[in-house]
Motif scaffolding. Structure first.
Motif, PDB file in Angstrom:
ATOM      1  N   HIS A 114     -39.359  16.469 -68.977  1.00 14.68           N
ATOM      2  CA  HIS A 114     -38.350  15.817 -69.820  1.00 14.68           C
ATOM      3  C   HIS A 114     -38.611  14.317 -69.842  1.00 14.68           C
ATOM      4  CE1 HIS A 114     -36.197  19.551 -68.675  1.00 14.68           C
ATOM      5  NE2 HIS A 114     -35.771  19.493 -69.910  1.00 14.68           N
ATOM      6  N   GLU A 124     -39.642  19.192 -78.717  1.00 11.25           N
ATOM      7  CA  GLU A 124     -40.525  19.601 -77.632  1.00 11.25           C
ATOM      8  C   GLU A 124     -41.956  19.299 -78.064  1.00 11.25           C
ATOM      9  OE1 GLU A 124     -39.046  21.223 -74.984  1.00 11.25           O
ATOM     10  OE2 GLU A 124     -40.819  21.711 -73.799  1.00 11.25           O
ATOM     11  N   SER A 184     -40.003  17.840 -73.204  1.00 10.03           N
ATOM     12  CA  SER A 184     -38.835  17.720 -74.071  1.00 10.03           C
ATOM     13  C   SER A 184     -38.466  16.237 -74.203  1.00 10.03           C
ATOM     14  CB  SER A 184     -37.664  18.497 -73.475  1.00 10.03           C
ATOM     15  OG  SER A 184     -36.518  18.333 -74.264  1.00 10.03           O
TER      16      SER A 184
END
Lengths: 113, 115
Positions: free
Chosen positions: A10, A88, A108
């Motif tokens: 992330h 993504e 992400s």
């Protein structure tokens, strides 16, 4: 054998700030590398590709990536994030024939207004 | 811009049933592929198809799976006797030619849920 490692699952950035998505590859030959993006409920869209030409590759939507053989890296960057960049992102290496693509686990990207 | 289209977008089936996932590749493309992504895992190669035959397949693509191009436009993936672990997003892709200078164009995927 070919593989890619995406170092961050992330990444969160503020709108208007730079984006850096990291990718390292492993390949037994000179690789071809790609970045794909997947927006929610959409297919995988090609952002850019490196196939042994210029090491700095420019893609769509202002993204670019630099192939660094000495670091076995192919990081994706963008100078200024936009809200629509939230998605993504997948780093991909292909085999020597181009018939099989090996995907990273994805990063992400969240863009904060 | 031409797109790869996949139907259905979501398929729910019971364990042991057969499913067929459908894809319409881009019309002038000659190479076709299926990939899958189990939730939380990597996108994995299943099979590539050219000139009406499989050109490469992965270890995942066992006898339970088959592919077919029944007409000039459709490309299907059949899973016989589905298992719980077949639950995944299945992506179809196509390319003009083989080789790294012809990137894959992906569809939006079919989410298969096996209960």
């Amino acid at each position: 054998a070919q593989s890619v490692t995406q170092l961050d699952s992330h990444v969160s950035v503020s709108e208007g700030t730079p984006v850096l998505l990291r990718c390292n590859y492993s390949s037994s030959y000179s690789p071809s590398l790609f970045w794909y993006v997947q927006h929610p409920n959409k297919g995988l869209q090609l952002l850019l590709k490196y196939t042994s030409a210029a090491t700095l590759v420019k893609g769509i939507n202002g993204f670019e990536a630099e192939f660094k053989k000495s670091e076995t890296s192919f990081h994706l960057t963008k100078p200024s994030a936009h809200m629509s960049d939230a998605a993504e992102y997948f780093c991909v290496v292909s085999d020597s024939t181009g018939n099989q693509f090996y995907f990273g686990t994805g990063t992400s990207l969240t863009v904060i207004p | 811009e031409p797109e790869v289209t996949q139907t259905p977008s979501h398929q729910v089936t019971q364990m042991g049933q057969e499913v067929i996932l459908r894809c319409v590749p881009i019309s002038n493309h000659l190479y076709f592929y299926w990939y899958r992504q189990i939730l939380g895992q990597k996108v994995e190669f299943l099979v590539s198809f050219y000139n009406n035959e499989i050109s490469e397949k992965s270890e995942i693509f066992d006898d339970q799976f088959s592919v077919e191009r029944p007409d000039g436009s459709n490309f299907t993936l059949k899973i016989r006797s589905t298992k719980l672990e077949d639950s995944a997003m299945y992506f179809c892709a196509s390319s003009v030619s083989a080789g790294v200078n012809s990137p894959l164009h992906f569809g939006n995927g079919t989410r298969l849920t096996v209960t």
